[in-house]
Motif scaffolding. Structure first.
Motif, PDB file in Angstrom:
ATOM      1  N   TRP A  88       0.835  -1.204   0.000  1.00 27.84           N
ATOM      2  CA  TRP A  88       0.000   0.000   0.000  1.00 27.84           C
ATOM      3  C   TRP A  88       0.875   1.262   0.000  1.00 27.84           C
ATOM      4  O   TRP A  88       0.642   2.191  -0.765  1.00 27.84           O
ATOM      5  CB  TRP A  88      -0.942   0.005   1.195  1.00 27.84           C
ATOM      6  CG  TRP A  88      -1.862   1.184   1.175  1.00 27.84           C
ATOM      7  CD1 TRP A  88      -1.666   2.400   1.766  1.00 27.84           C
ATOM      8  CD2 TRP A  88      -3.104   1.286   0.481  1.00 27.84           C
ATOM      9  NE1 TRP A  88      -2.707   3.231   1.493  1.00 27.84           N
ATOM     10  CE2 TRP A  88      -3.609   2.579   0.698  1.00 27.84           C
ATOM     11  CE3 TRP A  88      -3.840   0.389  -0.310  1.00 27.84           C
ATOM     12  CZ2 TRP A  88      -4.823   3.004   0.166  1.00 27.84           C
ATOM     13  CZ3 TRP A  88      -5.047   0.815  -0.845  1.00 27.84           C
ATOM     14  CH2 TRP A  88      -5.526   2.115  -0.601  1.00 27.84           C
ATOM     15  N   ASP A  92       1.134   4.139  -3.060  1.00 27.24           N
ATOM     16  CA  ASP A  92       0.873   5.556  -2.845  1.00 27.24           C
ATOM     17  C   ASP A  92       2.074   6.404  -3.278  1.00 27.24           C
ATOM     18  O   ASP A  92       1.898   7.480  -3.848  1.00 27.24           O
ATOM     19  CB  ASP A  92       0.507   5.816  -1.385  1.00 27.24           C
ATOM     20  CG  ASP A  92      -0.396   7.031  -1.242  1.00 27.24           C
ATOM     21  OD1 ASP A  92      -1.285   7.229  -2.107  1.00 27.24           O
ATOM     22  OD2 ASP A  92      -0.221   7.793  -0.272  1.00 27.24           O
ATOM     23  N   ARG A 102      -4.643   9.482  -5.658  1.00 32.00           N
ATOM     24  CA  ARG A 102      -4.020   9.071  -4.404  1.00 32.00           C
ATOM     25  C   ARG A 102      -5.056   8.644  -3.395  1.00 32.00           C
ATOM     26  O   ARG A 102      -6.236   8.931  -3.533  1.00 32.00           O
ATOM     27  CB  ARG A 102      -3.229  10.255  -3.827  1.00 32.00           C
ATOM     28  CG  ARG A 102      -2.105  10.647  -4.767  1.00 32.00           C
ATOM     29  CD  ARG A 102      -0.981  11.390  -4.129  1.00 32.00           C
ATOM     30  NE  ARG A 102      -0.553  10.826  -2.873  1.00 32.00           N
ATOM     31  CZ  ARG A 102      -0.198  11.575  -1.844  1.00 32.00           C
ATOM     32  NH1 ARG A 102      -0.233  12.871  -1.913  1.00 32.00           N
ATOM     33  NH2 ARG A 102       0.201  11.011  -0.725  1.00 32.00           N
ATOM     34  N   ALA A 103      -4.589   7.993  -2.370  1.00 33.21           N
ATOM     35  CA  ALA A 103      -5.473   7.531  -1.309  1.00 33.21           C
ATOM     36  C   ALA A 103      -6.200   8.711  -0.679  1.00 33.21           C
ATOM     37  O   ALA A 103      -5.584   9.694  -0.291  1.00 33.21           O
ATOM     38  CB  ALA A 103      -4.671   6.774  -0.259  1.00 33.21           C
ATOM     39  N   ARG A 106      -7.717   6.272   4.782  1.00 28.84           N
ATOM     40  CA  ARG A 106      -6.760   5.274   5.280  1.00 28.84           C
ATOM     41  C   ARG A 106      -7.224   3.907   4.791  1.00 28.84           C
ATOM     42  O   ARG A 106      -8.431   3.651   4.729  1.00 28.84           O
ATOM     43  CB  ARG A 106      -6.728   5.269   6.803  1.00 28.84           C
ATOM     44  CG  ARG A 106      -6.028   6.454   7.362  1.00 28.84           C
ATOM     45  CD  ARG A 106      -6.030   6.346   8.873  1.00 28.84           C
ATOM     46  NE  ARG A 106      -5.240   7.434   9.402  1.00 28.84           N
ATOM     47  CZ  ARG A 106      -4.308   7.279  10.316  1.00 28.84           C
ATOM     48  NH1 ARG A 106      -4.087   6.101  10.839  1.00 28.84           N
ATOM     49  NH2 ARG A 106      -3.622   8.314  10.727  1.00 28.84           N
ATOM     50  N   PRO A 107      -6.298   3.031   4.473  1.00 31.21           N
ATOM     51  CA  PRO A 107      -6.729   1.704   4.019  1.00 31.21           C
ATOM     52  C   PRO A 107      -7.345   0.905   5.160  1.00 31.21           C
ATOM     53  O   PRO A 107      -6.995   1.086   6.319  1.00 31.21           O
ATOM     54  CB  PRO A 107      -5.429   1.069   3.526  1.00 31.21           C
ATOM     55  CG  PRO A 107      -4.358   1.746   4.310  1.00 31.21           C
ATOM     56  CD  PRO A 107      -4.846   3.159   4.521  1.00 31.21           C
ATOM     57  N   GLY A 121      -8.733   0.977  -0.039  1.00 28.94           N
ATOM     58  CA  GLY A 121      -9.077   2.343   0.323  1.00 28.94           C
ATOM     59  C   GLY A 121      -9.602   3.106  -0.869  1.00 28.94           C
ATOM     60  O   GLY A 121      -9.462   2.671  -2.018  1.00 28.94           O
ATOM     61  N   GLU A 122     -10.193   4.240  -0.596  1.00 31.11           N
ATOM     62  CA  GLU A 122     -10.727   5.090  -1.649  1.00 31.11           C
ATOM     63  C   GLU A 122      -9.636   5.967  -2.231  1.00 31.11           C
ATOM     64  O   GLU A 122      -8.685   6.337  -1.545  1.00 31.11           O
ATOM     65  CB  GLU A 122     -11.859   5.952  -1.091  1.00 31.11           C
ATOM     66  CG  GLU A 122     -13.051   5.126  -0.644  1.00 31.11           C
ATOM     67  CD  GLU A 122     -14.168   5.974  -0.068  1.00 31.11           C
ATOM     68  OE1 GLU A 122     -14.132   7.215  -0.181  1.00 31.11           O
ATOM     69  OE2 GLU A 122     -15.090   5.373   0.501  1.00 31.11           O
ATOM     70  N   LEU A 123      -9.811   6.305  -3.518  1.00 32.93           N
ATOM     71  CA  LEU A 123      -8.871   7.167  -4.234  1.00 32.93           C
ATOM     72  C   LEU A 123      -9.577   8.428  -4.701  1.00 32.93           C
ATOM     73  O   LEU A 123     -10.791   8.415  -4.929  1.00 32.93           O
ATOM     74  CB  LEU A 123      -8.313   6.450  -5.472  1.00 32.93           C
ATOM     75  CG  LEU A 123      -7.573   5.141  -5.264  1.00 32.93           C
ATOM     76  CD1 LEU A 123      -7.213   4.530  -6.612  1.00 32.93           C
ATOM     77  CD2 LEU A 123      -6.332   5.367  -4.423  1.00 32.93           C
ATOM     78  N   THR A 145      -6.239  -1.108  -9.028  1.00 38.37           N
ATOM     79  CA  THR A 145      -6.672   0.283  -9.055  1.00 38.37           C
ATOM     80  C   THR A 145      -7.861   0.402  -9.990  1.00 38.37           C
ATOM     81  O   THR A 145      -7.801  -0.080 -11.127  1.00 38.37           O
ATOM     82  CB  THR A 145      -5.537   1.209  -9.553  1.00 38.37           C
ATOM     83  OG1 THR A 145      -4.392   1.016  -8.727  1.00 38.37           O
ATOM     84  CG2 THR A 145      -5.960   2.661  -9.509  1.00 38.37           C
TER      85      THR A 145
END
Length: 174
Positions: A88, A92, A102-103, A106-107, A121-123, A145
């Motif tokens: 992770w 990033d 980018r993230a 938080r994952p 996690g969300e991007l 992704t």
């Protein structure tokens, strides 16, 4: 100029469509370097409405799928003994260097239907939203992704999550 645009746009549109190969719903796609007599080490199931982006697919390392403007890419990475957290953090750092999404959160822990654990996690970035997931095994991992314009991605988010959950590692990769 208008004549050039009118003549050129259909050719560009045709070239883009020619690089996409429709995938029948429920197809299982495999990626990663296969050992002789073995399957490729990572597989996933593709839902209806997705096509392989042939220009951005190399079955030894990455499959990229598209559904309209939304893009889904699964890459096989070969770090030795990497943890999901290390993958992770690495993904990033690459996003920072390439200007990719980018993230945005938080994952959190993620698990495939096969039981492989990782992080997701969300991007967010430049008119795009999406999700990222990483899964690590002792000899390889995956970096997933999926991004698209917010209005399109939101409609496909459940399909994207389903593809992520469907990721499987073959016996030789476990």
């Amino acid at each position: 100029m208008l004549v050039v645009l009118c003549a050129g746009l259909p050719m560009i549109d045709s070239a883009v469509r020619d690089s996409e190969i429709s995938v029948p719903p429920g197809s299982v796609m495999q990626v990663g370097a296969a050992h002789p007599g073995d399957k490729r080490p990572v597989a996933l199931t593709v839902p209806a409405g997705w096509a392989v982006d042939a220009r951005d697919t190399d079955l030894f390392s990455r499959i990229t799928l598209r559904s309209g403007p939304t893009r889904f890419s699964v890459s096989v990475v070969t770090p030795r003994q990497a943890t999901p957290r290390q993958l992770w953090d690495g993904r990033d750092k690459i996003a920072v260097l390439t200007g990719g999404p980018r993230a945005a959160t938080r994952p959190v822990p993620a698990t495939t239907d096969q039981g492989v654990t990782g992080l997701a996690g969300e991007l967010a970035g430049r008119g795009q939203i999406g999700i990222a997931s990483v899964f690590a095994r002792p000899t390889l991992g995956t970096d997933v992704t999926a991004t698209g314009p917010p209005e399109d991605f939101r409609h496909k988010a459940d399909q994207v999550r389903g593809m992520v959950r469907s990721i499987q590692f073959t016996k030789s990769a476990r």
